[in-house]
Design a protein around this motif. Structure first.
Motif, mmCIF file in Angstrom:
data_model
loop_
_atom_site.group_PDB
_atom_site.id
_atom_site.type_symbol
_atom_site.label_atom_id
_atom_site.label_comp_id
_atom_site.label_asym_id
_atom_site.label_seq_id
_atom_site.Cartn_x
_atom_site.Cartn_y
_atom_site.Cartn_z
ATOM 1 N N UNK A 39 0.824 -1.208 0.000
ATOM 2 C CA UNK A 39 0.000 0.000 0.000
ATOM 3 C C UNK A 39 0.863 1.266 0.000
ATOM 4 N N UNK A 40 2.197 1.095 0.113
ATOM 5 C CA UNK A 40 3.131 2.225 0.049
ATOM 6 C C UNK A 40 3.616 2.499 -1.383
ATOM 7 N N UNK A 41 3.216 1.670 -2.337
ATOM 8 C CA UNK A 41 3.650 1.884 -3.717
ATOM 9 C C UNK A 41 3.088 3.196 -4.248
ATOM 10 N N UNK A 42 3.851 3.878 -5.115
ATOM 11 C CA UNK A 42 3.308 5.097 -5.725
ATOM 12 C C UNK A 42 2.017 4.767 -6.478
ATOM 13 N N UNK A 43 1.013 5.614 -6.395
ATOM 14 C CA UNK A 43 -0.274 5.287 -6.996
ATOM 15 C C UNK A 43 -0.223 5.083 -8.510
ATOM 16 N N UNK A 44 0.739 5.662 -9.168
ATOM 17 C CA UNK A 44 0.814 5.539 -10.626
ATOM 18 C C UNK A 44 2.002 4.693 -11.091
ATOM 19 N N UNK A 48 4.427 4.579 -14.560
ATOM 20 C CA UNK A 48 5.738 5.240 -14.522
ATOM 21 C C UNK A 48 6.918 4.294 -14.357
ATOM 22 N N UNK A 49 6.712 3.072 -13.871
ATOM 23 C CA UNK A 49 7.849 2.227 -13.520
ATOM 24 C C UNK A 49 7.877 0.880 -14.230
ATOM 25 N N UNK A 57 9.668 8.411 -7.329
ATOM 26 C CA UNK A 57 8.889 7.866 -6.219
ATOM 27 C C UNK A 57 9.178 6.382 -5.984
ATOM 28 N N UNK A 58 9.490 5.641 -7.051
ATOM 29 C CA UNK A 58 9.734 4.204 -6.916
ATOM 30 C C UNK A 58 11.200 3.904 -6.600
ATOM 31 N N UNK A 59 12.078 4.827 -6.856
ATOM 32 C CA UNK A 59 13.523 4.593 -6.694
ATOM 33 C C UNK A 59 13.906 4.094 -5.301
ATOM 34 N N UNK A 60 13.406 4.690 -4.191
ATOM 35 C CA UNK A 60 13.784 4.155 -2.872
ATOM 36 C C UNK A 60 13.282 2.723 -2.648
ATOM 37 N N UNK A 61 12.146 2.393 -3.234
ATOM 38 C CA UNK A 61 11.628 1.030 -3.130
ATOM 39 C C UNK A 61 12.542 0.080 -3.894
ATOM 40 N N UNK A 62 12.932 0.476 -5.102
ATOM 41 C CA UNK A 62 13.841 -0.352 -5.889
ATOM 42 C C UNK A 62 15.173 -0.516 -5.166
ATOM 43 N N UNK A 63 15.652 0.532 -4.535
ATOM 44 C CA UNK A 63 16.911 0.458 -3.789
ATOM 45 C C UNK A 63 16.797 -0.532 -2.632
ATOM 46 N N UNK A 91 6.897 -7.107 -11.513
ATOM 47 C CA UNK A 91 7.162 -6.674 -12.891
ATOM 48 C C UNK A 91 7.809 -5.294 -12.951
ATOM 49 N N UNK A 92 7.509 -4.425 -11.982
ATOM 50 C CA UNK A 92 8.075 -3.071 -11.979
ATOM 51 C C UNK A 92 9.519 -3.051 -11.482
#
Length: 173
Positions: A39-44, A48-49, A57-63, A91-92
């Motif tokens: 539920x913390x994923x960026x809404x879009x 975008x990813x 917005x997704x970069x810290x998650x990917x890190x 997939x993202x």
């Protein structure tokens, strides 16, 4: 580092409560543990990813995913399988580096009778494709709302025993 993934974006989910329980147990063992609720994923993030692009917005998650050595997936049953948000999240993430040759433990849960047995098997197939090594002991927690108390703790002795066994094996895995 271990990252626990609460594999739904449903607000106030039993999945997140169970993931936090696992996090407390692993932290009590002195391990470095992070928790990512989907539920913390960026809404879009789907726009975008996906397909090689990366948003700020997704970069810290990917890190976080890149830096993780072991994953613990807490996966609820959705329509006889696992949530689509989990597949979209996988997939993202950068392929193959995000999960390749890393380790994982799988925990299924449901409000019904079977504890997401089918969904865990479906997800295990994806793990194999990703070269993500899965701990053989996979837990299935049915009727999860009857297993967790108001403080977010498991209290059924049998379930606590299985969870402790899985945690001990996962730490050594």
């Amino acid at each position: 580092m271990i990252t626990i993934i609460a594999a739904t974006n449903r607000p106030g989910s039993s999945t997140l409560k169970l993931a936090k329980y696992y996090q407390r147990q692993l932290l009590n063992k002195g391990l470095e543990v992070k928790l990512l609720s989907l539920d913390e994923l960026p809404p879009n993030f789907i726009q975008t990813d996906m397909f090689g692009s990366r948003s700020a917005a997704f970069e810290p998650i990917q890190q976080l995913i890149t830096n993780t050595e072991k994953f613990l997936f807490v996966i609820p049953e959705y329509n006889g399988s696992f949530p689509g948000i989990l597949k979209a999240f996988i997939d993202a993430c950068t392929f193959p580096d995000s999960f390749y040759e890393k380790k994982a433990a799988l925990v299924g849960l449901s409000s019904g009778t079977y504890g997401n047995i089918r969904g865990i098997e479906h997800f295990a197939g994806i793990c194999s494709y990703l070269h993500l090594h899965v701990l053989p002991l996979r837990l299935h927690i049915p009727a999860v709302r009857k297993e967790i108390n108001a403080e977010g703790n498991l209290f059924e002795e049998k379930t606590v025993g299985f969870v402790n066994e899985q945690i001990d094996k996962f730490v050594r895995f």
